[in-house]
Design a protein around this motif. Structure first.
Motif, short mmCIF file in Angstrom:
data_model
loop_
_atom_site.label_atom_id
_atom_site.label_comp_id
_atom_site.label_asym_id
_atom_site.label_seq_id
_atom_site.Cartn_x
_atom_site.Cartn_y
_atom_site.Cartn_z
N ILE A 116 -1.30 -26.62 22.21
CA ILE A 116 -1.95 -25.57 22.63
C ILE A 116 -1.00 -24.96 23.77
O ILE A 116 -0.91 -23.53 23.33
CB ILE A 116 -3.15 -26.02 23.60
N PRO A 117 -0.19 -25.29 24.52
CA PRO A 117 0.76 -24.41 25.24
C PRO A 117 1.69 -23.69 24.44
O PRO A 117 2.22 -22.77 24.90
CB PRO A 117 1.47 -25.52 26.21
N SER A 118 2.05 -24.43 23.28
CA SER A 118 3.19 -23.51 22.59
C SER A 118 2.50 -22.29 22.02
O SER A 118 3.38 -21.22 22.01
CB SER A 118 3.48 -24.49 21.27
N VAL A 119 1.30 -22.06 21.54
CA VAL A 119 0.66 -20.94 21.27
C VAL A 119 0.37 -20.02 22.34
O VAL A 119 0.56 -18.70 22.26
CB VAL A 119 -0.75 -21.11 20.37
N GLN A 120 0.03 -20.43 23.39
CA GLN A 120 -0.42 -19.73 24.48
C GLN A 120 0.88 -19.06 25.52
O GLN A 120 0.64 -18.03 25.85
CB GLN A 120 -1.13 -20.58 25.42
N ALA B 63 -5.31 -22.66 14.16
CA ALA B 63 -5.73 -22.35 15.76
C ALA B 63 -4.66 -21.36 16.17
O ALA B 63 -3.41 -21.05 15.71
CB ALA B 63 -5.39 -23.53 16.77
N PHE B 64 -5.35 -20.11 16.75
CA PHE B 64 -4.64 -18.94 17.12
C PHE B 64 -4.90 -18.65 18.98
O PHE B 64 -5.97 -18.86 19.30
CB PHE B 64 -5.18 -17.59 16.51
N PRO B 65 -4.08 -17.95 19.50
CA PRO B 65 -4.20 -17.61 20.77
C PRO B 65 -5.15 -16.38 20.69
O PRO B 65 -5.69 -15.84 19.68
CB PRO B 65 -2.86 -17.24 21.22
N LYS B 66 -5.85 -16.25 21.89
CA LYS B 66 -7.06 -15.18 22.05
C LYS B 66 -6.92 -13.98 21.64
O LYS B 66 -7.44 -13.21 21.46
CB LYS B 66 -7.63 -15.44 23.28
N SER C 113 -12.46 -22.22 24.23
CA SER C 113 -12.37 -21.21 25.47
C SER C 113 -10.86 -20.82 25.45
O SER C 113 -10.47 -19.85 26.10
CB SER C 113 -12.84 -21.64 26.70
N LEU C 114 -9.97 -21.58 24.94
CA LEU C 114 -8.49 -21.48 24.72
C LEU C 114 -8.02 -20.91 23.49
O LEU C 114 -6.95 -20.12 23.67
CB LEU C 114 -7.86 -22.66 25.05
N LEU C 115 -8.67 -21.13 22.49
CA LEU C 115 -8.05 -20.68 21.17
C LEU C 115 -9.21 -20.34 20.18
O LEU C 115 -10.38 -20.61 20.40
CB LEU C 115 -7.58 -21.82 20.39
N ASN C 116 -8.98 -19.38 19.04
CA ASN C 116 -9.88 -19.07 18.18
C ASN C 116 -9.37 -20.16 16.97
O ASN C 116 -8.22 -20.29 16.74
CB ASN C 116 -9.59 -17.60 17.63
N ILE D 5 0.83 -19.69 15.65
CA ILE D 5 -0.55 -20.60 15.17
C ILE D 5 -0.32 -22.28 15.25
O ILE D 5 1.05 -22.34 15.22
CB ILE D 5 -1.12 -20.20 13.81
N ILE D 6 -1.20 -22.72 15.35
CA ILE D 6 -1.31 -24.29 15.32
C ILE D 6 -1.73 -24.36 13.62
O ILE D 6 -3.16 -24.20 13.46
CB ILE D 6 -1.86 -24.91 16.18
N LEU D 7 -1.08 -25.10 12.78
CA LEU D 7 -1.75 -25.74 11.54
C LEU D 7 -1.06 -27.05 11.57
O LEU D 7 0.07 -27.41 10.76
CB LEU D 7 -1.29 -24.76 10.47
N SER D 8 -1.79 -28.10 11.82
CA SER D 8 -1.32 -29.50 11.87
C SER D 8 -2.43 -30.43 12.08
O SER D 8 -2.24 -31.26 12.76
CB SER D 8 -0.42 -29.61 13.19
N GLY D 9 -3.46 -30.46 11.03
CA GLY D 9 -4.56 -31.40 11.32
C GLY D 9 -5.17 -31.33 12.69
O GLY D 9 -5.84 -32.24 13.02
N PHE D 10 -5.36 -30.01 13.01
CA PHE D 10 -5.82 -29.60 14.45
C PHE D 10 -7.27 -29.50 14.26
O PHE D 10 -7.85 -28.74 13.58
CB PHE D 10 -5.30 -28.30 14.79
N SER D 11 -8.25 -30.33 15.16
CA SER D 11 -9.79 -30.21 14.94
C SER D 11 -9.94 -29.00 15.79
O SER D 11 -9.73 -28.61 16.95
CB SER D 11 -10.29 -31.32 15.71
N ASP D 12 -11.13 -28.23 15.32
CA ASP D 12 -11.90 -27.32 16.01
C ASP D 12 -12.85 -27.85 16.95
O ASP D 12 -14.12 -28.24 16.41
CB ASP D 12 -12.47 -26.52 14.99
#
Length: 267
Positions: free
Chosen positions: A80-84, A220-223, A103-106, A90-97
């Motif tokens: 999360i800090p890396s995209v913020q 996952a995307f930054p806002k 509140s941090l990511l889309n 973006i994050i594409l790594s088996g990352f759960s929604d």
């Protein structure tokens, strides 16, 4: 003459801009990945190259967006800090929604996930009650230990049976080894990994019941990246229409985990 010179200089400026590092960087999609989770992302044991569904999927999406991929290996706590911070896009790594992350990511969901209980294929275990008083393995770095505890309360202690105990494995791979060697009676791992490992182990495992949880894995995307998010939604929709999404799912034994539509970005 002056007009011609101005036109020439303007053309040169445009050419130099197109060759500048900033312009080139705009064509690169930097993706945070933690390659320790087959079949989604891992390093090939022979070639040491990044491989897996997420690697193929991310590359295919970027191609449809006219971009190239730079895979940025990132520890899970730094995702999360890396995209913020803008180190990655973006994050594409088996990352759960997960709701707590919205509140941090889309998010754009792309696979169904959940916690699945596995037992050995040759074991006589038929129900959850058969595991009461026995040891269940799962990676201690996941939410699975709490799920096992809740599952035990529902199926064992609430029925006056001995509670299940938990073996804190270092990883999913460690848990599978413990199960194969009969050191534990069952294990829990992400349902999206089950088909791949069933295939890799010649069906040494079998699933016990339905998943203990139900969620999605997502990009996952930054806002502040709505434009990139929309382009990626469009690219994902294209992959559904042309069949390439289904082809990748089949390649990595993930067909049962398909997201039916490209819609569903988190609010």
């Amino acid at each position: 003459m002056k007009i011609a010179i101005r036109n020439t200089l303007g053309g040169l400026a445009l050419l130099m801009a197109s060759l500048s590092p900033a312009a080139h960087a705009a064509e690169v999609l930097r993706i945070a990945v933690n390659p320790i989770y087959p079949p989604l992302e891992f390093r090939d044991p022979v070639t040491d190259t990044l491989t897996g569904f997420d690697i193929d999927f991310g590359t295919a999406l970027a191609t449809r967006m006219g971009m190239t991929v730079e895979w940025v290996e990132t520890s899970f706590p730094q995702m999360i800090p890396s995209v913020q911070s803008g180190r990655t896009d973006i994050i594409l790594s088996g990352f759960s929604d997960l709701p707590k992350r919205r509140s941090l990511l889309n998010f754009i969901p792309y696979l169904w996930s959940g916690a699945q209980v596995l037992v050995r294929a040759d074991d006589s275990v038929a129900t959850a009650q058969d595991l009461c008083g026995k040891t269940i393995a799962a990676s201690r770095a996941t939410s699975f230990p709490l799920m096992i505890q809740d599952w035990s309360k529902k199926n064992c202690t609430a029925k006056h049976l001995p509670a299940m105990s938990f073996y804190p494995s270092e990883s999913g791979a460690d848990a599978r080894i413990q199960l194969l060697q009969s050191r534990v009676a069952a294990m829990v791992q992400g349902r999206e990994t089950v088909g791949y490992f069933m295939k890799m182990t010649n069906n040494a495992f079998r699933q016990l019941g339905s998943p203990l949880s139900h969620m999605t894995l997502a990009i996952a995307f930054p806002k502040n990246a709505q434009s990139l998010e929309q382009k990626m939604q469009n690219a994902f929709a294209q992959m559904k229409v042309d069949g390439s999404y289904a082809t990748l799912l089949e390649k990595w034994s993930l067909s049962k985990d398909a997201i039916e539509t490209a819609e569903g970005a988190s609010p």
